[in-house]
Design an enzyme around this catalytic site. Structure first.
Site, mmCIF file in Angstrom:
data_model
loop_
_atom_site.group_PDB
_atom_site.id
_atom_site.type_symbol
_atom_site.label_atom_id
_atom_site.label_comp_id
_atom_site.label_asym_id
_atom_site.label_seq_id
_atom_site.Cartn_x
_atom_site.Cartn_y
_atom_site.Cartn_z
ATOM 1 N N HIS A 109 -12.366 40.003 64.545
ATOM 2 C CA HIS A 109 -11.371 40.192 65.610
ATOM 3 C C HIS A 109 -12.076 40.677 66.877
ATOM 4 C CE1 HIS A 109 -7.434 40.951 67.302
ATOM 5 N NE2 HIS A 109 -7.897 42.103 67.745
ATOM 6 N N GLN A 171 -18.419 37.064 71.747
ATOM 7 C CA GLN A 171 -18.781 36.060 70.731
ATOM 8 C C GLN A 171 -20.266 36.126 70.362
ATOM 9 O OE1 GLN A 171 -16.644 32.149 71.228
ATOM 10 N NE2 GLN A 171 -15.791 33.166 69.435
HETATM 11 C C1 GRF Z 1 -13.014 34.706 67.716
HETATM 12 O O1 GRF Z 1 -13.155 35.321 68.958
HETATM 13 C C2 GRF Z 1 -12.482 35.650 66.697
HETATM 14 O O2 GRF Z 1 -12.738 36.981 66.992
HETATM 15 C C3 GRF Z 1 -10.995 35.413 66.736
HETATM 16 O O3 GRF Z 1 -10.852 34.056 67.026
HETATM 17 C C4 GRF Z 1 -11.985 33.586 67.732
HETATM 18 C C5 GRF Z 1 -12.469 32.368 67.017
HETATM 19 O O4 GRF Z 1 -13.494 31.727 67.718
HETATM 20 N N1 GRF Z 1 -10.382 35.798 65.486
HETATM 21 P P1 GRF Z 1 -14.275 30.509 67.108
HETATM 22 O O5 GRF Z 1 -13.236 29.442 66.699
HETATM 23 O O6 GRF Z 1 -15.051 30.972 65.923
HETATM 24 O O7 GRF Z 1 -15.138 30.022 68.214
#
Ligand code: GRF
Length: 200
Positions: A109, A171
């Site tokens: 998260h 990220q």
């Molecule tokens: C991430 O930022 C995660 O924290 C949230 O959703 C996003 C997913 O990103 N739960 P991705 O699809 O892995 O690029």
């Protein structure tokens, strides 16, 4: 020979966290399934490129959280999955799945929980004016973004940050942290007592 745990990744979107798990050199697990509620999720393309079996369970085919959760449970049980990793999976899971996989479902998260749970954590951190936010990896229980916290990384909020710039820095931490948590779990280095998670 190294024993690999059997992992399913659930993703609804772009799947950059899935990619980080696929690319991790020492995950300690084998991703045997990528499941999505959306047929157009880029995460599915990433899985196919890596030769990982995929499954789409469209939410509209089930019509209730309970039926949807049972359908996911059946898919993962069929494949003897030991760890379910949520990577941008945008559906809340019911007890039909969470109860059967207690402390075996992870989520990542983009905030320092318990601050800013829910789908708008990055926007809310910016709106609130916090100076520090971050990312959290936690076990999944029946409440949204609520289960026992396994690991967190702090990320400063810069004065000129917007949603995209802050999310991009979050990220970077997600992609580094998530495979490390999965590997620690696979090695059996993590124990849980109530809400307290200990790394050995
Ligand atoms: C991430 O930022 C995660 O924290 C949230 O959703 C996003 C997913 O990103 N739960 P991705 O699809 O892995 O690029």
């Amino acid at each position: 020979m190294e024993v690999l745990i059997n992992i399913a990744v659930l993703a609804s979107g772009s799947g950059t966290n899935l990619q980080a798990l696929i690319d991790a050199p020492d995950l300690g697990g084998d991703i045997g399934l990528v499941l999505s509620d959306r047929a157009d999720a880029t995460a599915l393309d990433r899985a196919r490129s890596a030769g990982i079996p995929t499954k789409v369970l469209p939410w509209d085919d089930y019509g209730s959280r309970s039926k949807f959760s049972i359908a996911i449970r059946e898919e993962v049980e069929k494949r003897d999955v030991e760890l379910v990793v949520l990577a941008g999976f945008m559906r809340v899971l019911g007890n039909e799945l969470v109860g059967a996989f207690s402390n075996q479902i992870l989520n990542i998260h983009p905030s320092l929980l318990p601050a800013f749970p829910g789908a708008h954590a990055v926007d809310q951190a910016l709106e609130h004016g916090v100076k520090l936010t971050g990312v959290t990896v936690h076990f999944v229980d029946e409440e949204v973004d609520h289960g026992p916290i396994i690991a967190q990384r702090a990320v400063p909020v810069l004065s000129d940050d917007d949603r995209d710039s802050l999310h991009a820095r979050l990220q970077v931490e997600e992609h580094d942290l998530y495979p490390k948590v999965v590997a620690a779990l696979a090695r059996g280095d993590i124990t849980v007592e109530g809400r307290k998670v200990r790394w050995d």
